[in-house]
Motif scaffolding. Structure first.
Motif, PDB file in Angstrom:
ATOM      1  N   ASP A  42       1.071  -1.160  -0.518  1.00  0.00           N
ATOM      2  CA  ASP A  42       0.243  -0.064  -0.028  1.00  0.00           C
ATOM      3  C   ASP A  42       0.643   1.025   0.287  1.00  0.00           C
ATOM      4  OD1 ASP A  42      -1.773   2.002   0.530  1.00  0.00           O
ATOM      5  OD2 ASP A  42      -3.339   0.957   1.738  1.00  0.00           O
ATOM      6  N   PRO A  43       0.586   2.306  -1.146  1.00  0.00           N
ATOM      7  CA  PRO A  43       1.725   3.350  -1.232  1.00  0.00           C
ATOM      8  C   PRO A  43       1.621   4.652   0.532  1.00  0.00           C
ATOM      9  CG  PRO A  43       0.059   3.206  -3.083  1.00  0.00           C
ATOM     10  CD  PRO A  43      -0.343   2.081  -2.279  1.00  0.00           C
ATOM     11  N   SER A  44       0.659   3.995   0.985  1.00  0.00           N
ATOM     12  CA  SER A  44       0.221   4.918   1.962  1.00  0.00           C
ATOM     13  C   SER A  44       1.714   4.482   3.616  1.00  0.00           C
ATOM     14  CB  SER A  44      -0.617   4.884   3.293  1.00  0.00           C
ATOM     15  OG  SER A  44      -1.488   3.556   3.071  1.00  0.00           O
ATOM     16  N   CYS A  45       1.321   2.939   3.672  1.00  0.00           N
ATOM     17  CA  CYS A  45       3.113   2.331   4.277  1.00  0.00           C
ATOM     18  C   CYS A  45       3.523   2.886   3.432  1.00  0.00           C
ATOM     19  CB  CYS A  45       2.450   1.154   4.180  1.00  0.00           C
ATOM     20  SG  CYS A  45       1.110   0.031   4.595  1.00  0.00           S
ATOM     21  N   PRO A  46       4.961   2.901   4.695  1.00  0.00           N
ATOM     22  CA  PRO A  46       6.698   2.880   4.332  1.00  0.00           C
ATOM     23  C   PRO A  46       7.107   1.978   4.309  1.00  0.00           C
ATOM     24  CG  PRO A  46       5.839   3.962   7.575  1.00  0.00           C
ATOM     25  CD  PRO A  46       5.354   3.422   6.668  1.00  0.00           C
ATOM     26  N   PRO A  47       7.909   2.280   2.983  1.00  0.00           N
ATOM     27  CA  PRO A  47       8.716   0.496   2.284  1.00  0.00           C
ATOM     28  C   PRO A  47      10.138   0.156   3.149  1.00  0.00           C
ATOM     29  CG  PRO A  47       8.608   2.656   0.736  1.00  0.00           C
ATOM     30  CD  PRO A  47       7.419   2.729   1.579  1.00  0.00           C
ATOM     31  N   CYS A  48      10.083   0.977   3.740  1.00  0.00           N
ATOM     32  CA  CYS A  48      11.663   1.077   4.541  1.00  0.00           C
ATOM     33  C   CYS A  48      11.784   1.445   5.668  1.00  0.00           C
ATOM     34  CB  CYS A  48      12.691   2.092   3.791  1.00  0.00           C
ATOM     35  SG  CYS A  48      12.835   2.196   1.738  1.00  0.00           S
ATOM     36  N   TYR A  49      12.909   1.418   6.099  1.00  0.00           N
ATOM     37  CA  TYR A  49      13.405   1.291   7.832  1.00  0.00           C
ATOM     38  C   TYR A  49      14.362   1.346   8.013  1.00  0.00           C
ATOM     39  CZ  TYR A  49      14.739  -3.819   7.641  1.00  0.00           C
ATOM     40  OH  TYR A  49      14.727  -5.320   6.826  1.00  0.00           O
ATOM     41  N   GLU A  50      14.879   1.879   8.851  1.00  0.00           N
ATOM     42  CA  GLU A  50      15.945   2.763   9.046  1.00  0.00           C
ATOM     43  C   GLU A  50      16.157   2.462  10.293  1.00  0.00           C
ATOM     44  OE1 GLU A  50      17.522   6.644   7.494  1.00  0.00           O
ATOM     45  OE2 GLU A  50      16.121   6.850   9.304  1.00  0.00           O
ATOM     46  N   TYR A  51      17.844   1.949  10.900  1.00  0.00           N
ATOM     47  CA  TYR A  51      17.985   1.454  12.624  1.00  0.00           C
ATOM     48  C   TYR A  51      19.440   1.768  12.345  1.00  0.00           C
ATOM     49  CZ  TYR A  51      19.723  -2.501  10.231  1.00  0.00           C
ATOM     50  OH  TYR A  51      20.772  -3.590   9.080  1.00  0.00           O
ATOM     51  N   ARG A  52      20.211   1.859  13.511  1.00  0.00           N
ATOM     52  CA  ARG A  52      21.449   2.287  13.429  1.00  0.00           C
ATOM     53  C   ARG A  52      22.327   0.635  13.736  1.00  0.00           C
ATOM     54  NH1 ARG A  52      24.145   6.546  13.473  1.00  0.00           N
ATOM     55  NH2 ARG A  52      23.224   8.620  13.975  1.00  0.00           N
TER      56      ARG A  52
END
Length: 170
Positions: A52-62
């Motif tokens: 769904d385009p309203s969902c973030p397709p990426c995730y970010e972490y350290r």
């Protein structure tokens, strides 16, 4: 009295179900290998969302080494048709005595093939290419044969992922 209470509870439940079904909210998938503490983000630039385009397709972490890592399992970037001799864009930003490096790389869309392993391939066999002409039944960059030494000491080559070219006798 019980019937009245039961009917009113059913009416309330159906109104709640109707309110939830009329509210169109997206159910965002979570990546199976998303590390603990990662936060969902939207990338910059153009991309094709695989959910769904309203969902973030990426995730970010350290990472454990302190690097900021962004992984995007639910998107596909468009192929860029640029000059292949262009240098990679690398920017360095000094922050409080530390240096953060951001790099961008262009990927043409060629993905290397995953070579299939034959299900009955014995332990210790090594993948090989035959010396005669053949028609591959999988990616041509993958070896279609494997070679091993039998228990009687003979060298055996089996080729499950190829078809040999027929020989023409004139």
């Amino acid at each position: 009295m019980k019937t009245t209470i039961l009917i009113s509870l059913l009416c309330l439940a159906s109104m709640g179900a109707y309110a939830q079904s009329s509210y169109n909210h997206a159910v965002c998938k979570k990546a199976h290998n998303m590390p603990k503490g990662a936060r969902p983000v939207f990338p910059e630039g153009s991309y094709t969302a695989l959910q769904d385009p309203s969902c973030p397709p990426c995730y970010e972490y350290r990472s454990k080494y302190g690097y900021l890592v962004m992984e995007c399992p639910f998107l596909r970037f468009p192929a860029e048709h640029g000059n292949k001799s262009e240098p990679l864009v690398t920017q360095k930003y000094p922050i409080d005595g530390a240096m953060e490096v951001q790099a961008q790389n262009v990927y043409s869309g060629y993905y290397p093939a995953v070579c299939r392993k034959a299900p009955n391939m014995p332990a210790g066999a090594r993948p090989v290419f035959p010396s005669s002409a053949y028609t591959p039944l999988q990616d041509p960059s993958c070896p279609p044969c494997y070679e091993y030494r039998s228990k009687y000491g003979y060298m055996v080559m089996e080729c499950p992922y190829l078809r040999f070219v027929p020989e023409h006798n004139d």
